[in-house]
Scaffold this active site. Structure first.
Site, PDB file in Angstrom:
ATOM      1  N   ALA A 158       8.053 -12.037  -2.379  1.00 25.78           N
ATOM      2  CA  ALA A 158       9.071 -11.032  -2.747  1.00 25.78           C
ATOM      3  C   ALA A 158       9.375 -10.987  -4.247  1.00 25.78           C
ATOM      4  O   ALA A 158       9.338 -12.015  -4.931  1.00 25.78           O
ATOM      5  CB  ALA A 158      10.369 -11.324  -1.985  1.00 25.78           C
ATOM      6  N   PHE A 160      12.112 -10.016  -7.522  1.00 28.83           N
ATOM      7  CA  PHE A 160      13.534 -10.276  -7.722  1.00 28.83           C
ATOM      8  C   PHE A 160      14.373  -9.009  -7.735  1.00 28.83           C
ATOM      9  O   PHE A 160      15.585  -9.055  -7.559  1.00 28.83           O
ATOM     10  CB  PHE A 160      13.763 -11.043  -9.049  1.00 28.83           C
ATOM     11  CG  PHE A 160      13.651 -10.165 -10.279  1.00 28.83           C
ATOM     12  CD1 PHE A 160      12.456 -10.040 -10.968  1.00 28.83           C
ATOM     13  CD2 PHE A 160      14.749  -9.450 -10.743  1.00 28.83           C
ATOM     14  CE1 PHE A 160      12.350  -9.217 -12.083  1.00 28.83           C
ATOM     15  CE2 PHE A 160      14.662  -8.618 -11.867  1.00 28.83           C
ATOM     16  CZ  PHE A 160      13.458  -8.508 -12.531  1.00 28.83           C
ATOM     17  N   LYS A 184       8.527 -15.469   1.531  1.00 25.93           N
ATOM     18  CA  LYS A 184       8.887 -16.313   0.409  1.00 25.93           C
ATOM     19  C   LYS A 184       9.741 -15.451  -0.528  1.00 25.93           C
ATOM     20  O   LYS A 184       9.227 -14.633  -1.276  1.00 25.93           O
ATOM     21  CB  LYS A 184       7.652 -16.839  -0.322  1.00 25.93           C
ATOM     22  CG  LYS A 184       8.036 -17.914  -1.359  1.00 25.93           C
ATOM     23  CD  LYS A 184       7.069 -18.029  -2.490  1.00 25.93           C
ATOM     24  CE  LYS A 184       7.174 -16.914  -3.510  1.00 25.93           C
ATOM     25  NZ  LYS A 184       8.466 -16.884  -4.224  1.00 25.93           N
ATOM     26  N   SER A 237       4.424  -7.869 -10.665  1.00 31.66           N
ATOM     27  CA  SER A 237       3.768  -7.281 -11.841  1.00 31.66           C
ATOM     28  C   SER A 237       2.285  -7.033 -11.566  1.00 31.66           C
ATOM     29  O   SER A 237       1.677  -7.683 -10.695  1.00 31.66           O
ATOM     30  CB  SER A 237       3.905  -8.219 -13.033  1.00 31.66           C
ATOM     31  OG  SER A 237       3.099  -9.372 -12.811  1.00 31.66           O
ATOM     32  N   THR A 259       2.624  -2.967  -7.577  1.00 35.08           N
ATOM     33  CA  THR A 259       2.782  -3.600  -8.883  1.00 35.08           C
ATOM     34  C   THR A 259       3.544  -2.726  -9.884  1.00 35.08           C
ATOM     35  O   THR A 259       4.365  -1.909  -9.519  1.00 35.08           O
ATOM     36  CB  THR A 259       1.400  -4.020  -9.405  1.00 35.08           C
ATOM     37  OG1 THR A 259       0.505  -2.903  -9.287  1.00 35.08           O
ATOM     38  CG2 THR A 259       0.833  -5.164  -8.570  1.00 35.08           C
ATOM     39  N   CYS A 292      10.298  -0.475 -10.052  1.00 39.50           N
ATOM     40  CA  CYS A 292       8.981   0.120 -10.263  1.00 39.50           C
ATOM     41  C   CYS A 292       9.056   1.634 -10.241  1.00 39.50           C
ATOM     42  O   CYS A 292       8.098   2.306 -10.575  1.00 39.50           O
ATOM     43  CB  CYS A 292       7.997  -0.388  -9.218  1.00 39.50           C
ATOM     44  SG  CYS A 292       8.449   0.083  -7.541  1.00 39.50           S
TER      45      CYS A 292
END
Lengths: 497, 147
Positions: A158, A160, A184, A237, A259, A292
């Site tokens: 995951a 943030f 996670k 990223s 991403t 994003c």
């Protein structure tokens, strides 16, 4: 100033893993502090789980799979209905937790909770959505049909920036289709995921079906290498995402890898300025620019300087008056950045912008904060003018509240600027011309396209698009794509003699 | 201070409804005449809160302009709901009517400001404004009867 009550009553929470239906204290000696970015108070401690602990979580999911796979879709759906009900019951608490761990405003947190709940809602449609199809008499007396079956254990690594919602782009669909799951969370803001796991437990999902294991890059690597993980969902990223996608290829895992982005907001001269400005405020500065789908480059189209100046002045004027503060204060329009590192990164880009000759017309580096809070993570809205696509701030993702203004002489040039980017996540056009909108939609190389919409976030029943360096994989998260990602098709040809 | 965020404006709407409900409950205590009407108004106020909250919580997403939707000056809509001890029935009716006018203006202004943004929220604001308009008409006819 209406300051809402803090959601975390205990001095400092000590977070545990949720493995096989049990809350397990990690044996790791690596513990990180979770800090409220607005107040700088430590609100929780999170362990960086050991290899054994990650493996135990995967093992639990693997062992739970056969029984869960045999649980009927209707029964699986009922667990999700109960989960949804619990999410509604705990809606405000879940939202305030996101505000204190991430920094976003309370409106934004509630929005995130709502989006997460919508994912569960859509996944409850699985009895219909998972249906296959058939044809009788493909040859005389022979019928053929396709069924969709679950695959096994999936995991999510995951980000943030949407600590509660993003894992829910995947997990409800995985569980609804009969798979088991390991999440996670981001080590920066995992508390809302812990709260969600409590609700999953209360909703009655059998032990091992859903697991939460904390950690950083190390835990992520263990998951990526684990032979029992059949598929990985990742949001982060491009740099890290490329590595994740490559690793999944090497280990024969399915992958959804979402991403980075550098989104263009194209404003035509016929745009409705009054409606466009608030949309752009949300786009560029919502979630403090840490998304994003954030607007990054504002492209004002046309050679009419009067329109350009009028629009830009309205944009900058509104941005300059954005109230920056603690997200639990209802009047706050923009919270702090999630971390000092994030802020330093954005400051670095601002310096580069100045060095490369862009004109800083709104300088957010000296934060004006509503309320008495340390300025550690705060950065006010910042606007550059005269940015060109080859400048660093024009092409690289800043992930902060920094808007770069460009000009294009016409729509054709604007689309060319958008498409020259290596990213393709969420571009938008603001116009009252259907023709311009259609042209933009048709030609722009972006997985999510907005027409008079500043944040092009698809609803739960649509896939979350992405192209070029913004997405790696074939199927996307959410909606029907997710259902296909989490299932294998099995074709049956039958004849009865 | 101007209210800009959806959260603030919803909180203000809740406060106005609750303050209004309390006035009607006070009227129901003081004036047996039309008691059922006052109590039904108070009950409706609290139902309005549920409908408004439901619209907000169901439409608020991370993508819609929740933080930039409004420009509301709360001072324009604040209610004086305290009734003087020796207030006559006409005084009470007038006070209620003035309160309804302010609330209608609040909902109409808030709906107008956010109409292109939050969709469901302005719609429920207008629905409540219409109900309050009906109520204002009822208060008007009670005032006329009172002479």
């Amino acid at each position: 100033m209406a300051l809402l009550e803090e959601p975390i009553k205990k001095e400092v929470l000590e977070l545990k893993n949720y493995i096989n239906g049990e809350w397990v204290e990690s044996k790791s000696d690596q513990i990180l502090d979770i800090v409220n970015p607005a107040t700088q108070k430590t609100i929780a401690k999170v362990p960086m789980s050991t290899r054994d602990e990650v493996n135990t979580a995967v093992q639990a999911a693997k062992e739970a799979f056969p029984d869960w796979r045999r649980t009927t879709p209707l029964s699986r759906t009922r667990c999700l209905f109960r989960l949804k009900e619990l999410m509604e019951k705990n809606f405000e608490e879940l939202s305030r937790i996101q505000t204190v761990e991430h920094g976003k405003t309370i409106d934004e947190s509630r929005g995130e909770t709502r989006r997460g709940a919508e994912m569960v809602e859509v996944a409850t449609g699985i009895p219909s959505l998972m249906m296959g199809y058939n044809l009788e008499d493909i040859a005389s007396g022979i019928d053929e049909y396709v069924i969709y079956q679950p695959v096994g254990v999936f995991c999510h690594i995951a980000p943030f920036n949407f600590p509660f919602m993003v894992p829910l782009w995947f997990s409800p669909f995985a569980l609804a289709t009969g798979n088991t799951f390991v999440v996670k969370p981001s080590p920066r803001d995992p508390i809302s995921q812990v709260k969600l796991a409590e609700l999953v437990e209360e909703a009655g999902f059998p032990p091992g079906v859903y697991n939460v294991v904390h950690g950083g890059a190390n835990a992520a690597s263990i998951l990526l290498e684990h032979p029992d993980i059949k598929g990985v969902t990742f949001v982060g990223s491009t740099e890290v995402g490329k590595g994740v996608y490559k690793k999944c290829g090497e280990t024969y895992k399915r992958a959804i890898v979402q991403t980075s982005a550098k989104n263009f907001m194209v404003v035509m001269p016929d745009a409705n300025i009054e409606a466009t400005i608030p949309a752009l405020m949300t786009s560029f500065f919502g979630n403090t620019g840490q998304r994003c789908l954030s607007g990054a480059n504002l492209v004002i189209v046309g050679e009419d300087n009067a329109f350009y100046n009028k629009f830009l002045n309205a944009f900058v004027d509104t941005a300059s008056r954005i109230r920056v503060g603690y997200g639990l204060d209802e009047s706050t329009q923009m919270g702090p950045m999630q971390s000092i590192d994030g802020k330093q990164g954005a400051l670095g880009y601002i310096e580069k912008g100045i060095k490369e000759g862009a004109k800083l017309i709104l300088d957010g580096r000296k934060p004006k904060i509503i309320g008495d809070y340390p300025d550690t993570c705060f950065l006010n809205p910042t606007v550059f003018e005269g940015v060109t696509p080859d400048m660093t701030i024009g092409k690289e993702e800043i992930f902060g509240p920094v808007a770069s203004v460009m000009r294009a002489k016409d729509l054709d040039e604007a689309i060319g600027i958008c498409n020259a980017s290596s990213y393709g996540n969420g571009d938008a056009i603001f116009t009252s011309s259907g023709k311009s909108a259609r042209e933009f939609q048709y030609r722009v190389e972006s997985g999510n396209v907005g027409i008079n919409i500043g944040i092009v976030a698809p609803m739960a029943f649509f896939p979350f698009g992405g192209m070029k360096d913004s997405f790696f994989g074939v199927l996307h998260g959410q909606g029907r794509d997710a259902i296909r990602f989490f299932t294998e098709s099995k074709v049956v040809i039958q004849r009865w003699l | 201070m101007e209210l800009n965020t959806a959260s603030e404006v919803i909180s203000l709407a809740k406060k106005l409804e609750e303050d209004g409900a309390k006035l009607y409950e006070d009227l129901a205590q003081r004036y047996i005449k039309d008691r059922e009407t006052w109590l039904s108004f108070a009950k409706e106020n609290r139902r309005n809160v549920i409908q408004i909250e439901r619209a907000y919580y169901e439409v608020i997403t991370d993508a819609i302009e929740g933080c930039f939707s409004f420009k509301i000056n709360p001072d324009e809509y604040m209610l004086k709901t305290k009734l003087a001890e020796n207030a006559s029935y006409s005084d009470a009716l007038n006070k209620a009517a003035r309160m309804e006018e302010k609330i209608i203006k609040f909902y109409s202004d808030a709906a107008e400001q956010s109409k292109s943004l939050l969709a469901d929220v302005p719609r429920v604001f207008m629905m409540v404004a219409r109900k309050r308009d009906d109520r204002r008409a009822k208060l008007g006819s009670l005032l006329t009867k009172e002479g």
